[in-house]
Design a protein around this motif. Sequence first.
Motif, PDB file in Angstrom:
ATOM      1  N   UNK A  32       0.831  -1.206   0.000  1.00 58.99           N
ATOM      2  CA  UNK A  32       0.000   0.000   0.000  1.00 58.99           C
ATOM      3  C   UNK A  32       0.868   1.259   0.000  1.00 58.99           C
ATOM      4  N   UNK A  33       1.891   1.267   0.830  1.00 60.20           N
ATOM      5  CA  UNK A  33       2.763   2.430   0.904  1.00 60.20           C
ATOM      6  C   UNK A  33       3.552   2.612  -0.397  1.00 60.20           C
TER       7      UNK A  33
ATOM      8  N   UNK B 137       2.114   6.464  -6.985  1.00 59.02           N
ATOM      9  CA  UNK B 137       0.963   7.247  -7.455  1.00 59.02           C
ATOM     10  C   UNK B 137       1.021   8.699  -7.006  1.00 59.02           C
ATOM     11  N   UNK B 138       2.131   9.068  -6.346  1.00 58.57           N
ATOM     12  CA  UNK B 138       2.306  10.450  -5.898  1.00 58.57           C
ATOM     13  C   UNK B 138       1.244  10.855  -4.876  1.00 58.57           C
ATOM     14  N   UNK B 139       0.849   9.902  -4.019  1.00 57.69           N
ATOM     15  CA  UNK B 139      -0.180  10.178  -3.022  1.00 57.69           C
ATOM     16  C   UNK B 139       0.305   9.865  -1.604  1.00 57.69           C
ATOM     17  N   UNK B 140       1.596   9.831  -1.408  1.00 58.46           N
ATOM     18  CA  UNK B 140       2.144   9.479  -0.109  1.00 58.46           C
ATOM     19  C   UNK B 140       2.157  10.681   0.828  1.00 58.46           C
ATOM     20  N   UNK B 141       1.496  10.537   1.956  1.00 56.89           N
ATOM     21  CA  UNK B 141       1.565  11.528   3.021  1.00 56.89           C
ATOM     22  C   UNK B 141       1.602  10.773   4.332  1.00 56.89           C
ATOM     23  N   UNK B 142       2.679  10.964   5.084  1.00 54.63           N
ATOM     24  CA  UNK B 142       2.838  10.252   6.336  1.00 54.63           C
ATOM     25  C   UNK B 142       1.795  10.687   7.352  1.00 54.63           C
TER      26      UNK B 142
ATOM     27  N   UNK C 256      -1.409   6.331   6.201  1.00 55.16           N
ATOM     28  CA  UNK C 256      -0.072   5.813   5.915  1.00 55.16           C
ATOM     29  C   UNK C 256       0.807   6.025   7.142  1.00 55.16           C
ATOM     30  N   UNK C 257       0.977   4.964   7.927  1.00 56.25           N
ATOM     31  CA  UNK C 257       1.667   5.108   9.207  1.00 56.25           C
ATOM     32  C   UNK C 257       3.176   5.092   9.027  1.00 56.25           C
ATOM     33  N   UNK C 258       3.850   5.945   9.775  1.00 54.55           N
ATOM     34  CA  UNK C 258       5.306   5.982   9.797  1.00 54.55           C
ATOM     35  C   UNK C 258       5.759   5.908  11.246  1.00 54.55           C
ATOM     36  N   UNK C 259       6.769   5.095  11.509  1.00 57.83           N
ATOM     37  CA  UNK C 259       7.289   4.930  12.863  1.00 57.83           C
ATOM     38  C   UNK C 259       8.800   5.022  12.819  1.00 57.83           C
TER      39      UNK C 259
ATOM     40  N   UNK D 138      10.169  13.845  13.608  1.00 61.81           N
ATOM     41  CA  UNK D 138       8.828  13.365  13.278  1.00 61.81           C
ATOM     42  C   UNK D 138       8.533  13.708  11.829  1.00 61.81           C
ATOM     43  N   UNK D 139       8.023  12.722  11.082  1.00 68.57           N
ATOM     44  CA  UNK D 139       7.720  12.941   9.677  1.00 68.57           C
ATOM     45  C   UNK D 139       6.223  12.934   9.399  1.00 68.57           C
ATOM     46  N   UNK D 140       5.409  12.905  10.454  1.00 70.64           N
ATOM     47  CA  UNK D 140       3.964  12.947  10.255  1.00 70.64           C
ATOM     48  C   UNK D 140       3.572  14.230   9.530  1.00 70.64           C
ATOM     49  N   UNK D 141       2.754  14.091   8.517  1.00 76.73           N
ATOM     50  CA  UNK D 141       2.325  15.238   7.730  1.00 76.73           C
ATOM     51  C   UNK D 141       3.200  15.529   6.536  1.00 76.73           C
TER      52      UNK D 141
END
Length: 230
Positions: free
Chosen positions: A130-131, A137-142, A146-149, A183-186
């Motif tokens: 999925x990620x 598809x140029x739709x990645x946003x953490x 779409x979880x990032x840890x 932190x890379x959220x957002x």
Amino acid sequence: MSFLRKLTAPFLGLALSIGLSLGQAMPAQALTPQQELVDKARITFEKLIGSYEFGELPGYLKRAKAVMIFPDIFKAGFVIGGEGGNGVLMVRDPNQGWSQPAFYTLAAGSVGLQIGGQSSETIFTIMSDKALQAVLNDQMKFGGDMSVAAGPIGKGVGANTTTNLDADVYSFAKTAGLYGGVSFNGAGILRKNDWNAVYYGPGVLPQQIVIDRKVSNPNTKDLVNALSPY
């Protein structure tokens, strides 16, 4: 003596002319921004993969669908902050190994009480299909869907202890400067279509580089070889 000078002068002039022309024929060539990024990505990868601080990175990498390497993500802020940097995406195929790198950029903004600056060398291991599709598809946003840890830091326990891979992406960041954590959220991951076109050819998209493998550039050899053991 005057006779000798007259005799040798043409030869001296010819030698000087040849020397100058040879010097002009082989000027030092500056690296393109794309090649400089590829070379820096290799250096960052080798630095982090060989660091005791990131002892579990090899285990995450071997289980990853793909990897993104950002040699320099700069975050700065005074009340209003932002971050950004360029990097590469590489996808592993069980039969063909690691792909050529496709160029991407990371961009984000934030508002809050923040002072300082931070530069980080970062590797993202992409653990889910999925990620990976979101990146392509140029739709990645953490954050959100779409979880990032943050990957484990400081254990130095090797490559075989990786468990609980429940995030879509894990980040391994080596930082310098002063800032309140990483932190890379957002943050958004966007294709650099202009860079991909310059490096591989007009109209070339990441899908053709990392999945279809229709194009290649011989100057990526060192980077691909660095990843090949994983």
